[in-house]
Design a protein around this motif. Structure first.
Motif, short mmCIF file in Angstrom:
data_model
loop_
_atom_site.label_atom_id
_atom_site.label_comp_id
_atom_site.label_asym_id
_atom_site.label_seq_id
_atom_site.Cartn_x
_atom_site.Cartn_y
_atom_site.Cartn_z
N PHE A 192 62.84 23.78 26.28
CA PHE A 192 61.92 24.70 26.93
C PHE A 192 61.11 25.42 25.86
O PHE A 192 61.44 25.37 24.67
CB PHE A 192 62.65 25.71 27.84
N CYS A 220 59.65 28.85 24.22
CA CYS A 220 60.02 30.26 24.07
C CYS A 220 59.31 30.78 22.83
O CYS A 220 59.81 30.63 21.73
CB CYS A 220 61.52 30.39 23.95
N ALA A 229 66.01 36.48 26.59
CA ALA A 229 65.97 35.54 27.71
C ALA A 229 67.35 34.91 27.87
O ALA A 229 67.99 34.54 26.89
CB ALA A 229 64.92 34.46 27.47
N TYR A 278 69.52 31.85 29.75
CA TYR A 278 69.38 30.52 30.35
C TYR A 278 70.76 30.00 30.73
O TYR A 278 71.75 30.30 30.05
CB TYR A 278 68.74 29.54 29.36
N ASN A 279 70.82 29.20 31.77
CA ASN A 279 72.02 28.48 32.10
C ASN A 279 72.23 27.47 30.97
O ASN A 279 71.36 26.62 30.75
CB ASN A 279 71.86 27.78 33.46
N SER A 280 73.35 27.55 30.28
CA SER A 280 73.53 26.68 29.11
C SER A 280 73.79 25.23 29.48
O SER A 280 73.68 24.34 28.64
CB SER A 280 74.67 27.20 28.22
N GLY A 335 69.58 24.64 31.27
CA GLY A 335 68.36 25.20 30.66
C GLY A 335 67.54 26.03 31.63
O GLY A 335 66.47 26.51 31.29
N GLU A 336 68.04 26.26 32.85
CA GLU A 336 67.32 27.06 33.85
C GLU A 336 67.27 28.52 33.41
O GLU A 336 68.29 29.09 33.01
CB GLU A 336 68.02 26.95 35.21
N LEU A 337 66.08 29.12 33.49
CA LEU A 337 65.91 30.53 33.14
C LEU A 337 66.63 31.39 34.17
O LEU A 337 66.38 31.28 35.37
CB LEU A 337 64.43 30.90 33.08
N LYS A 377 64.97 37.59 32.17
CA LYS A 377 64.30 38.01 30.95
C LYS A 377 64.30 39.53 30.91
O LYS A 377 64.03 40.18 31.91
CB LYS A 377 62.85 37.50 30.97
#
Length: 173
Positions: free
Chosen positions: A101, A103, A127, A129-131, A134-136, A139
């Protein structure tokens, strides 16, 4: 330099040619016992356990020869994060890309994996993210700092995250 004797130490890796410029300092991650050397368009990974050298190409979205290069690993070593200050790429332990993503970060800051969350400190924000995907997740604003590197410390008992730079401390509940 050796931290006890202050003597300069060298690392010699066959397979890394002399004509390749290494940008910044080599990055050692103790939890996975690997050293990462960034050459501007690829990364050489030295596994100190079995003395193997792996060459990894970076995605086209990475800025070639960026002066910013950051590496972090999950506590169990199953995920490794690479960033050039613009693109964040997360791989599995065999360096196969899981997700990436954008950033924006004009300085090297920091990232850490904890409890299936990836925390990334970048320009003026933290920020999450779901590790795994990768979903945000969220923030949060953070004061700007002129410092390059951020360190993370969790207080699990009080459910707080401390992000320290050389000139500030940010606390998140």
């Amino acid at each position: 330099r050796d931290m006890f004797t202050d003597e300069e130490q060298t690392l010699s890796l066959s397979g890394v040619n002399d004509y390749q410029t290494v940008y910044g300092e080599p990055v050692y991650i103790e939890s996975i016992n690997k050293i990462f050397l960034y050459t501007g368009d690829r990364v050489f990974i030295a596994d100190l356990k079995n003395s193997e050298l792996t060459e990894m190409s970076l995605p086209e979205t990475f800025i070639p020869h960026s002066q910013i290069f950051y590496v972090a690993a999950s506590p169990d070593g199953s995920k490794i994060l690479f960033s050039d200050g613009r693109t964040v790429m997360v791989t599995d332990s065999s360096f196969k890309e899981l997700y990436s993503f954008t950033c924006e970060c004009d300085r090297k800051r920091g990232a850490i994996f904890k409890d299936k969350v990836l925390y990334v400190a970048a320009n003026n924000c933290l920020a999450l993210y779901n590790s795994e995907t990768g979903e945000l997740l969220g923030k949060y604003d953070m004061d700007d700092s002129r410092a390059n590197v951020a360190t993370f410390e969790f207080d699990d008992k009080n459910h707080q995250l401390f992000i320290k730079t050389e000139d500030q401390l940010s606390i998140f509940d």
